[in-house]
Design an enzyme around this catalytic site. Structure first.
Site, PDB file in Angstrom:
ATOM      1  N   ASP A 208       0.849  -1.196   0.000  1.00  0.00           N
ATOM      2  CA  ASP A 208       0.000   0.000   0.000  1.00  0.00           C
ATOM      3  C   ASP A 208       0.883   1.244   0.000  1.00  0.00           C
ATOM      4  OD1 ASP A 208      -2.286   1.699   0.176  1.00  0.00           O
ATOM      5  OD2 ASP A 208      -3.316   0.201   1.393  1.00  0.00           O
ATOM      6  N   GLY A 234       4.226   1.371  -1.946  1.00  0.00           N
ATOM      7  CA  GLY A 234       4.241   1.690  -3.359  1.00  0.00           C
ATOM      8  C   GLY A 234       2.872   2.145  -3.820  1.00  0.00           C
ATOM      9  N   ASP A 235       2.783   2.539  -5.075  1.00  0.00           N
ATOM     10  CA  ASP A 235       1.539   2.987  -5.696  1.00  0.00           C
ATOM     11  C   ASP A 235       1.112   1.922  -6.693  1.00  0.00           C
ATOM     12  OD1 ASP A 235      -0.290   4.170  -7.585  1.00  0.00           O
ATOM     13  OD2 ASP A 235       0.339   6.149  -6.904  1.00  0.00           O
ATOM     14  N   PHE A 236      -0.075   1.339  -6.495  1.00  0.00           N
ATOM     15  CA  PHE A 236      -0.431   0.207  -7.348  1.00  0.00           C
ATOM     16  C   PHE A 236      -0.762   0.584  -8.791  1.00  0.00           C
ATOM     17  CE2 PHE A 236      -4.465   0.369  -4.567  1.00  0.00           C
ATOM     18  CZ  PHE A 236      -5.203   1.155  -5.446  1.00  0.00           C
ATOM     19  N   HIS A 254     -13.610  -1.593  -6.573  1.00  0.00           N
ATOM     20  CA  HIS A 254     -14.843  -0.786  -6.632  1.00  0.00           C
ATOM     21  C   HIS A 254     -14.580   0.712  -6.481  1.00  0.00           C
ATOM     22  CE1 HIS A 254     -16.151  -0.429  -2.093  1.00  0.00           C
ATOM     23  NE2 HIS A 254     -14.872  -0.210  -2.235  1.00  0.00           N
TER      24      HIS A 254
END
Length: 345
Positions: A208, A234-236, A254
């Site tokens: 995350d 990290g940035d997904f 969602h």
């Protein structure tokens, strides 16, 4: 003489739903004030509750007895002789001092979401979010992730609403042919923790954004799992997913529109080996869109909260994952309206 049986049309359902916010706000207020945590220590007279929570005498017993009538409190005596205690479910799930506490989502509902839903009509007419974004132009995640208090509240809310599902998933999914798992958007690390607790051969990583790591670390310390679950920041959207046998996402897809959903699904596909599993834990809407009312209402909440997010059906999941290259698709019911949708590479 032949008589015809007529069906009596009853307005009770209309009234129950139409005034449902009476009960909703009563419960949310009780949670927010810590009433159930207070009563977890010992049963109390009404006047003792009044003193400890700083309540006015007017409506004191209406408030407490409404919670009795709704099934959240038990009571002996009446009014001044009343002694109140928690019902079994509130004792287990709404005591902040228990690891089974799920009240985080209710606290966030009270403190953030409840006022925003007053603008549902505006959202339906404009297609625009109705939360903090309306006032300062920042997205939900920009607003939350730059405010440590809101971030903690948000993570506790997400943990609370999914904890039972993560426990069920950890117990029921067959991990026997897998060794590694990465939970994308892992928040407080709860999914990874419960997978490990039920499958100690699994090496689990919770992935995350950097501001989340300290909260996840604290959660894992409290569970005695600091050295059992890895945390990776990290940035997904911009960083590659770690290679793993199982990629999970709990209430992540969602939040995003269809194009972003497809990006994340394809990244999961690329990170998995052949035979690997991509697992999405969500309030999946039934294919016929008639049964999972909670999933449909949660999708309206995504209208309130996000620019393009929506909850999706089992058919939507199958379509998107097969487009990415996945093969076999299956659905594993978890708790309540939530399921695990599983796609095999």
């Amino acid at each position: 003489m032949k008589t015809t049986k007529t069906t009596q049309v009853d307005p009770s359902k209309i009234m129950q739903i139409g005034t449902g916010y009476f009960a909703t706000k009563t419960l949310l207020t009780a949670v927010n004030m810590g009433l159930f945590t207070l009563l977890a220590k010992s049963p109390l007279y009404g006047q003792e509750i009044q003193e400890k929570l700083g309540l006015h005498s007017r409506s004191l017993y209406d408030f407490l007895d409404a919670l009795v009538a709704l099934g959240f409190l038990n009571r002996t005596g009446i009014k001044k002789t009343s002694i109140y205690s928690n019902a079994a479910d509130t004792a287990l799930f709404l005591d902040k001092n228990k690891p089974s506490y799920i009240g985080g989502i209710l606290e966030m509902s009270n403190n953030r979401l409840y006022p925003f839903w007053n603008n549902l009509e505006d959202g339906l007419k404009t297609g625009l979010p109705q939360n903090e974004t309306k006032n300062n132009g920042k997205s939900l995640f920009e607003t939350i992730y730059t405010d440590p208090v809101k971030l903690r509240e948000f993570i506790e809310a997400m943990t609370g609403v999914q904890k039972g599902n993560f426990i069920a998933f950890g117990k029921e999914f067959d991990f026997s042919s897998y060794n590694t798992l990465c939970d994308i958007g892992g928040s407080g690390g709860t999914l990874s923790a419960h997978v490990y607790l039920n499958n100690p051969h699994m090496k689990c990583t919770s992935f995350d954004l950097p501001p989340v790591e300290s909260i996840a670390k604290e959660n894992l310390q409290n569970m005695g799992l600091s050295d059992k679950v890895d945390l990776l920041s990290g940035d997904f959207f911009t960083d590659p997913f770690p290679k793993s046998d199982v990629i999970t996402m709990g209430n992540i897809l969602h939040d995003w529109g269809k194009s972003d959903k497809k990006i994340l699904i394809k990244k999961a596909y690329d990170a998995l080996p052949k035979g690997g599993s991509f697992v999405v834990i969500e309030n999946l809407i039934d294919a016929d869109r008639r049964k999972n009312a909670f999933g449909l209402l949660m999708s309206l909440n995504m209208l309130i909260e996000t620019a393009e997010g929506y909850d999706f059906s089992t058919s939507d999941f199958e379509e998107m994952t097969k487009e990415a290259g996945f093969g076999h698709i299956s659905i594993m019911p978890l708790t309540g309206p939530t399921s695990a949708a599983i796609a095999i590479k």
